[in-house]
Scaffold this active site. Structure first.
Site, PDB file in Angstrom:
ATOM      1  CG  HIS A  16      -6.628  -1.261  -5.380  1.00  0.00           C
ATOM      2  ND1 HIS A  16      -5.487  -1.685  -5.033  1.00  0.00           N
ATOM      3  CD2 HIS A  16      -6.960  -0.176  -4.725  1.00  0.00           C
ATOM      4  CE1 HIS A  16      -4.907  -0.950  -3.843  1.00  0.00           C
ATOM      5  NE2 HIS A  16      -5.849   0.187  -3.698  1.00  0.00           N
ATOM      6  NE  ARG A  46      -3.295  -0.532   2.466  1.00  0.00           N
ATOM      7  CZ  ARG A  46      -4.461  -0.635   3.461  1.00  0.00           C
ATOM      8  NH1 ARG A  46      -4.600   0.251   4.481  1.00  0.00           N
ATOM      9  NH2 ARG A  46      -5.001  -1.573   3.605  1.00  0.00           N
ATOM     10  CE1 TYR A  88     -21.322  15.969 -13.368  1.00  0.00           C
ATOM     11  CE2 TYR A  88     -20.265  16.006 -11.202  1.00  0.00           C
ATOM     12  CZ  TYR A  88     -21.370  15.924 -11.772  1.00  0.00           C
ATOM     13  OH  TYR A  88     -22.725  16.042 -11.240  1.00  0.00           O
TER      14      TYR A  88
END
Length: 751
Positions: free
Chosen positions: A87, A41, A131
């Site tokens: 993931h 990570r 968007y």
């Protein structure tokens, strides 16, 4: 069951239930969590400089064919693929990671080409992923180059349904070029971005000489936001040698002249990692809080380019002094940390030096080169096998056609008759009739020759370390041309400009120097009139009814004023912060912690490096340096500690050439003794100036023995009288003295 019976565990405990000490069970599980956080990570891999989330994002975009030449796709599609296939974490964290890959002010070489609102340097967040749209950049393509050639290993995804690369094989030095940051369990990493061309030059040098100094090519970080790197070379070298340190980065600024002689400072680049919006708020706070009096205003005139305008208080301000103040008080100068903590080839976290990180990356590239070569050799061998089969078919075309037409199992017959492999026979049977033309036979023979030549070349490459080094340098030089300093993306943005740490700016330099007239009344009202006003003018002598003048003198706004109280405490006032001269001013006790029952002995300018003669009413006193009486708080500083019943009564500056002290008591006795007999202290009661039978000390001054003693004569004439020969009053310190010269003031005061 009896109360003292022992409860024994069952003979057959439930499956999956184990009896273990809580501390060991907790520590083991926390260790597993910590290792998972570190390796999966938070820390980047030294070989491709990526964390798993970034690697999976780029891999998902590659599978979606989001090449630089293709159209954009919604980020929601990319995020969905990543969290669904590779993931399994939160969508917002994945999208945040994707946004950072597209921000040209965060990454030196962006890996994602974003369309839409991906945030800005002001600190505004990106639009929602429904968007925005994105595709890969050429840098990302270079970083993933070789994934189709078995250059790296693949592993199953978390659910075992698909495969994902363990790391990326490309020749772009992403770890140091784009940098990284992250916090794991018990460790962290912070790597600033660097110039790719400099890194590639250093890598080429390491191939020729593993002991080469990478700092001959890498001159320091190269931030996407530019700025100035002001650390000396020794500091930079030490940081890179140990893998730990910090770099001082300043903004880039210039002075713009205005009509009429004015000027303003324009900041065109701010330090890396600083949000412009918060920076402007920070500087505006300095203006509002008057922590930087020489700065009048800050304006943001930025558009596509950064343009912060800093307006000085007056044109007489030194621009460098203003910027030094801002360096100390704002983020126009920051420290960017270096902690080169990465996962090595064995997935073990450790802090590397710059040379070690580059060497590890170069070693990885040699492994990639050999794997790609072996993969290509395998492809060539497969193709050669088929080409040889096709050529055999052309040489025996009639017989092949006959076998296909007459035999029930033509494949087995061809294998037996022409000594073909199963793949060759299958390929011949799958040939189209149009492939049987004469031109095709000639093409096959040319292809066979080219493949055999390439095969021989690759086999020589695999068998020779020198050939591999030569090939690697050639490949690195090719990609270096793409990111060279002559390109818009590769040009160095951060300038190396060694500078000393921001200096402590004295108050005098921070305040516009203007003349003022300071007036303190008997009741403790203080004000400052602009300009050096006549001390006897009507405006100067304006007080409240029942009040009158106590102290009045000329000063500058840059001065510090010392106020001495009867209890022996000294207070410091800033001349520029005194109330204006209109009206009667304000009570001075409102700005310092001084009780109303304690009288004010003296108000005077603080002359730096000067000295003061201080004495109590009982005749004890000493000399104190001015620097030791300046106080930074409202409470002031205790300098004189009068004995019970005594009070501080004399505070006078000591002239540079003064060598004697004159003291006169309430009994009108005068004594003169050398200044050297009086101790110099920072606090205390001091030594006895004069001995008294009745009363105490009235006044004392220091003077130059050769000039004699002077005092003001009464009346409005303003004349002074001087006693040149003071030898009749000269005695040892602590003597009783004798009557003063004829004409000495009746109030027993020298002034």
């Amino acid at each position: 069951m009896p109360n003292d019976a022992t409860v024994l565990p069952p003979d057959n405990p439930p499956v999956g239930v184990f009896d273990a000490p809580f501390d060991s069970a907790l520590s083991e599980r926390y260790l597993v969590y910590a290792l998972s956080t570190i390796t999966a990570r938070s820390l980047p891999d030294v070989r491709d400089g990526l964390k798993p989330v970034h690697r999976r994002l780029l891999w998902a975009m590659r599978l979606l064919r989001l090449d630089p030449t293709q159209g954009y796709k919604k980020c929601a599609r990319v995020v969905g693929d990543v969290i669904g296939k590779y993931h399994p974490h939160g969508d917002q964290s994945v999208y945040d990671a994707m946004v950072r890959l597209a921000q040209d002010f965060a990454l030196r070489y962006p890996l994602v080409d974003g369309q839409g609102n991906f945030g800005n340097i002001d600190g505004d967040n990106a639009a929602a992923y429904r968007y925005t749209e994105a595709r890969l950049t050429q840098v990302a393509i270079d970083l993933m180059d070789g994934l189709d050639e078995d250059a790296v290993s693949f592993r199953p995804t978390y659910n075992g349904e698909e495969q994902e690369p363990e790391l990326f094989p490309g020749l772009f030095p992403n770890l140091l070029a784009n940098g990284a940051s992250g916090i794991a369990v018990g460790m962290a990493t912070s790597i600033p971005p660097h110039n790719a061309a400099e890194l590639l030059d250093a890598a080429i040098a390491l191939i020729d000489d593993p002991a080469a100094d990478p700092l001959a090519f890498v001159h320091g970080p190269d931030f996407p936001t530019g700025g100035l790197l002001v650390d000396p070379p020794a500091i930079i070298r030490e940081a890179y040698a140990t893998g730990r340190g910090a770099f001082r980065v300043r903004c880039r600024w210039s002075v713009e002249k205005e009509k009429g002689g004015g000027w303003q400072i324009v900041v065109s680049e701010i330090p890396y990692g600083v949000q412009k919006g918060k920076l402007i708020e920070q500087i505006a706070g300095l203006v509002n809080d008057k922590k930087l009096p020489i700065l009048a205003d800050v304006r943001d005139e930025s558009d596509a380019e950064i343009r912060l305008v800093l307006e000085p208080r007056s044109r007489t301000v030194d621009p460098q002094v203003l910027m030094d103040g801002l360096y100390r008080l704002s983020d126009l100068e920051t420290r960017v940390p270096l902690n080169l903590n990465v996962l090595d080839a064995r997935r073990t976290p450790r802090v590397m030096s710059l040379a070690e990180a580059l060497a590890a990356w170069v070693e990885h590239q040699f492994i990639v080169l050999r794997r790609r070569t072996e993969h290509r050799l395998g492809k060539i061998a497969d193709r050669l096998e088929l080409v040889k089969g096709y050529i055999t078919a052309f040489l025996n075309l009639d017989r092949v056609i006959e076998i296909i037409r007459t035999e029930d199992e033509p494949k087995a017959v061809m294998i037996a008759e022409f000594d073909l492999t199963d793949r060759q026979a299958e390929a011949i049977l799958n040939m189209r009739l149009r492939s049987l033309r004469k031109l095709e036979e000639m093409e096959l023979k040319r292809e066979q020759a080219a493949l055999e030549k390439e095969q021989a070349s690759l086999q020589l490459l695999l068998g020779s370390d020198q050939r591999q080094r030569t090939r690697m340098k050639k490949d690195l030089a090719t990609i270096r041309d793409r990111y060279g300093p002559e390109t818009a993306l590769g040009k160095r943005r951060t300038t190396l400009e060694e500078a000393a740490p921001a200096r402590e700016i004295p108050l005098e330099a921070m305040i516009e120097r203007e003349p003022i007239t300071v007036i303190l009344s008997q009741r403790g009202w203080i004000r400052a009139m602009k300009g050096h006003v006549e001390l006897a003018s009507a405006e100067t002598l304006k007080f409240k009814e029942g009040d009158g003048p106590a102290f009045a003198f000329h000063a500058q706004t840059t001065d510090k004023l010392l106020l001495a109280a009867e209890n022996g405490r000294f207070y410091t006032l800033a001349a520029d912060r005194l109330p204006g001269g209109r009206g009667f001013g304000e009570p001075v006790r409102a700005t310092i912690d001084l009780d109303g029952g304690i009288g004010i002995v003296r108000l005077l300018k603080a002359e730096r490096d000067g000295k003061l003669l201080v004495a109590a009413s009982d005749g004890r006193g000493f000399v104190v340096p001015v620097n030791d009486v300046i106080a930074e708080t409202r409470k002031g500083k205790t300098v004189v500690t009068p004995r019970p019943g005594a009070r501080l009564s004399v505070v006078r500056p000591v002239g540079k050439d003064d060598d004697y002290v004159a003291a006169i008591g309430d009994n009108r006795k005068l004594v003169v003794f050398p200044l050297s007999e009086l101790p110099e202290m920072t606090r205390g009661q001091g030594a006895q100036l004069q001995r008294y039978r009745d009363g105490g000390l009235s006044d004392a001054i220091t003077f130059r023995y050769a000039d004699g003693i002077s005092w003001a004569m009464g009346g409005e004439t303003g004349r002074t009288r001087t006693e040149s020969d003071v030898s009749p009053w000269r005695a040892a310190r602590g003597a009783a003295g004798r009557m003063p010269p004829t004409g000495f003031p009746r109030d027993n005061r020298f002034t």
